[in-house]
Each structure stands twice: as C-alpha cells, then as structure tokens.
Design a protein around this motif. Structure first.
Motif, short mmCIF file in Angstrom:
data_model
loop_
_atom_site.label_atom_id
_atom_site.label_comp_id
_atom_site.label_asym_id
_atom_site.label_seq_id
_atom_site.Cartn_x
_atom_site.Cartn_y
_atom_site.Cartn_z
N VAL A 49 -22.10 32.55 20.33
CA VAL A 49 -22.96 31.42 19.98
C VAL A 49 -24.15 31.86 19.14
N GLU A 50 -24.79 32.97 19.49
CA GLU A 50 -25.95 33.42 18.72
C GLU A 50 -25.55 33.84 17.30
N ARG A 53 -25.01 30.62 15.40
CA ARG A 53 -26.29 29.99 15.04
C ARG A 53 -26.95 30.67 13.85
N ALA A 54 -26.80 31.99 13.78
CA ALA A 54 -27.39 32.73 12.66
C ALA A 54 -26.62 32.51 11.36
N ARG A 56 -24.45 29.78 10.57
CA ARG A 56 -24.24 28.40 10.10
C ARG A 56 -25.20 27.98 8.98
N ALA A 91 -23.46 24.64 18.42
CA ALA A 91 -24.02 25.63 17.49
C ALA A 91 -23.56 25.42 16.06
N GLY A 92 -22.62 24.50 15.84
CA GLY A 92 -22.24 24.16 14.47
C GLY A 92 -20.85 24.55 14.03
#
Length: 224
Positions: A49-50, A53-54, A56, A91-92
């Motif tokens: 997920v992290e 997020r970075a 996207r 998260a996209g």
C-alpha cells in the motif's frame, strides 16, 4: 480507452524490489515505476500500500496493486484478505490482483473477488491451473494470469521456463490473459504474445538488481 485496452499488447512492469534490500523504499519504487513508463511500460504492478501511494501520483498508466504476506497457516501470499484488497483500492489501484488458487487463506477467494468488484476496480486473478481461471471468470474477474504456475505444490517443477501452454489454455477460456512468471527475456515475452497472451508482466529481470546481478555473476564464475 478503457483499462484493458490500455494494457492489450503491452508490457506490464512489476516494480518489486528484493524485500528488505537497499531499494525497498517507496520513493525508489516510485522512481522505478517512472523509469519503466519512460521505457514503454503500458502498466505497472506494485506491491504494498505504501509503495502504491508513492507511485500513484507520479504515473498515469494503470496500476495493478497487490499485497504480499507470509501467513503462518496458509501458503497464499498475494492479497490474501478482503482488507488488503480494500486498502489497495483506497490507495489508487486500477486493478487488484489476488491469489485465485483453491488453497486456504483467511478470506475465501470468491469473497476477495467480490470485494474487488464492489470497490469499483478490475480484478486480476493470479492462477496456477486452468480450473483457477474458470472459477475466476465465472466470478467476474477481468484478467486471468499465469502468475502462480510452478509455484504451488500441484504445479511445482524443476523447469525454470515459463508456462506457455497455460497461456493457450487460458485463451480458450475467454477473458483477458496476462502472461506472468519467469518471462525474463525479451524473446520469452514475445513468445508469450505469440502463444495468445493479451499482455505480459515482467518483474525480476527488470526491477530486482540483486537477482539479475546474480545471474551474470554466476555465469562468469561457472567452470570452463
């Protein structure tokens, strides 16, 4: 153009650095993703997920999101829970991939598939055998992949070649077929398309520097 049409006939780059390695950081994964897109990647596969997020905000191509977990009571590693799928959607991710084998995991594979679809994104089913693909398509999966062929007890093999035959069997089922798993040269990627794949995912050969360095180092050290 919809997401599948953007993927069709293209390369998906799986930006997954070696776990715990020096490149295993969200900002580096995002940079890998940008480099892959600059090189012509039609889409990306991002773990975590992290990392998603970075990545996207810095790319416009579709992203296939996954979460990998090592569970004490299940061999399933790829998006094994509904909560994982929902976190990736938030998260996209444009597509969420999950393990579509019949192996036990915290949440039933059909429930994970249903949750992905309910979240308004496409589902990709990582499969090992034709029955996995059939079950996925019947539940509404948009993509069936050969990802897990050779990585389950039933399909384990000493052969390190990709499973081109499974591509053909999946193509006969209908749906969008993703070739994934050991397609580690341009020629093998091309063979996947010729075998009937709609797109090809390549990971280690492009984004795991430690792994590829090992291939060359081992070859050089091989006895003459």
């Amino acid at each position: 153009m919809n997401v599948l049409e953007r993927l069709r006939g293209g390369l998906v780059v799986s930006c997954q650095p070696v776990d715990g390695g020096p490149m295993d950081r969200p900002e580096i994964v995002a940079a890998m993703a940008q480099a892959a897109v600059a090189g012509g990647a039609a889409a990306l596969r991002i773990e975590g997920v992290e990392n998603l997020r970075a990545t996207r905000p810095v790319v416009e191509v579709p992203i296939i999101g996954i979460v990998k977990r090592d569970l004490p009571d299940s061999p399933v590693r790829i998006t094994p829970t509904i909560a994982d799928a929902q976190a990736l959607i938030a998260a996209g991710a444009d597509i969420v991939a999950y393990d579509g084998t019949a192996r036990p995991r915290p949440d039933d594979r059909d429930a994970i598939l249903a949750a992905i679809r309910a979240g308004g994104v496409l589902a990709m089913t990582d499969c090992a055998e034709p029955d996995d693909g059939r079950a996925a398509l019947s539940g509404g999966a948009a993509i069936i992949g050969t990802t897990l062929s050779g990585y389950t007890a039933e399909t384990a093999t000493d052969d390190d070649a990709p499973d081109l035959a499974l591509i053909g069997r999946f193509q006969a089922l209908g749906g969008f077929v993703m070739a994934e798993g050991r397609f580690n040269t341009p020629e093998l990627a091309r063979q996947a398309i010729l075998a009937g794949a709609d797109a090809v995912t390549v990971g280690s050969a492009l984004t795991r520097l430690e792994v590829v360095t090992g291939w060359f180092a081992d070859a050089i050290r091989r006895p003459r």
